[in-house]
Design an enzyme around this catalytic site. Sequence first.
Site, PDB file in Angstrom:
ATOM      1  N   ARG A   1       0.714  -1.231  -0.021  1.00 42.09           N
ATOM      2  CA  ARG A   1       0.080  -0.021   0.102  1.00 42.09           C
ATOM      3  C   ARG A   1       0.607   1.379  -0.031  1.00 42.09           C
ATOM      4  NH1 ARG A   1      -2.789  -3.942   1.708  1.00 42.09           N
ATOM      5  NH2 ARG A   1      -1.064  -4.201   2.885  1.00 42.09           N
ATOM      6  N   THR A   2       1.875   1.296   0.804  1.00 45.59           N
ATOM      7  CA  THR A   2       2.447   2.554   0.979  1.00 45.59           C
ATOM      8  C   THR A   2       3.242   3.031  -0.144  1.00 45.59           C
ATOM      9  OG1 THR A   2       2.763   2.142   3.487  1.00 45.59           O
ATOM     10  CG2 THR A   2       4.044   3.998   2.447  1.00 45.59           C
TER      11      THR A   2
ATOM     12  N   LYS B   1      26.148  -2.971  -2.725  1.00 45.28           N
ATOM     13  CA  LYS B   1      27.835  -3.010  -2.830  1.00 45.28           C
ATOM     14  C   LYS B   1      28.430  -2.310  -1.692  1.00 45.28           C
ATOM     15  CE  LYS B   1      27.000  -2.013  -7.907  1.00 45.28           C
ATOM     16  NZ  LYS B   1      27.192  -1.081  -8.822  1.00 45.28           N
TER      17      LYS B   1
ATOM     18  N   ARG C   1      11.435   4.092   2.512  1.00 41.97           N
ATOM     19  CA  ARG C   1      11.151   3.026   3.920  1.00 41.97           C
ATOM     20  C   ARG C   1      12.424   2.229   4.151  1.00 41.97           C
ATOM     21  NH1 ARG C   1       6.131  -0.848   4.400  1.00 41.97           N
ATOM     22  NH2 ARG C   1       5.312   1.086   4.962  1.00 41.97           N
TER      23      ARG C   1
ATOM     24  N   HIS D   1       5.680   6.363  11.196  1.00 47.47           N
ATOM     25  CA  HIS D   1       5.171   6.136   9.835  1.00 47.47           C
ATOM     26  C   HIS D   1       4.094   7.278   9.692  1.00 47.47           C
ATOM     27  CE1 HIS D   1       3.638   4.396   6.268  1.00 47.47           C
ATOM     28  NE2 HIS D   1       3.336   3.118   6.500  1.00 47.47           N
TER      29      HIS D   1
END
Length: 307
Positions: A54-55, A83, A104, A132
């Site tokens: 969703r986000t 890397k 995120r 959040h």
Amino acid sequence: MLAGRNLIEPSNLSIEELDEVFSLAEKIIVDPSAFMDVCKGKILATLFFEPSTRTRLSFEAAMLRLGGSVLGFAEASSSSTTKGESLADTIRTVSSYTDIIAMRNPKEGSALLASKYSSVPVINAGDGGHHHPTQTLTDMLTIRAEKGSFSGMKIGLCGDLKFGRTVHSLAKALSRYPNNEFVLISPQELQIPEYITSQVFRAAGIRFTTEERLENVISDLDILYMTRVQKERFFNEQDYIRLKDSYILDKEKMKLAKKTMIVLHPLPRVNEIAPEVDTDPRAVYFKQVKYGMFVRMALIAKLTGAL
Ligand code: NCD
């Protein structure tokens, strides 16, 4: 003035600024086509070092519906992090290509760190078990639409209150409004962090009680915020298995609740709400999904300075 600002946690926005975002989201809901070119020529980067449905997709849908473009990655393994590149360097790079970044990352504090190295606004789309804020904007827009107020509410937060970042952000955000009371419903092991009870609730003079059994308190609640047990943040699989089905909201329990109570859930749901509850008019978690896209449209338009 919201243009150029970061959103790392809900308190980065004043109550007036939050209202500005919600009012714009409500205008967009009424006439989305009036906003379809607002971000034309602008680029959003979605940097997701942790899974999301969703986000990430709502951020991308939001930018596309504003007429802008999107680039990014959906997993850390496809970025130069593998890397050994530092987050600071990744952000310096991405911010030279784009106009706004939604990130995120599993590390608490990573969004704040990213904002220090970015030349464009950074939106925290979840930093570990910490915050959040755009889920909180989503939750608040839903509450505003369904209840018409952020004050005088008895709010039950239920499930994994320890690791659930959406709970931490929502608790912090709703503690700024008068006469709210929280009921913290969780197993002992998943209680809300001490810093929330001391630095948020007690500091703001907010009343709260703790409870282990949902059925003991559901009849008092105006808002029930269900959450999933955050499997990925457990150190020990056995503990997760023991705690994962602590709460299951079903029709029987809904019978005990007020007719006006609303049920929110940030999703994804696992077992904590039985599908039989979905058709109950008080279950608003799928409406909440849609509000999430509109509120992100409003936020992107504001932070990029498009509106
Ligand atoms: C939440 C999250 O990622 O913290 N999901 C979401 O963004 N809607 C809740 C969760 O994963 O349980």
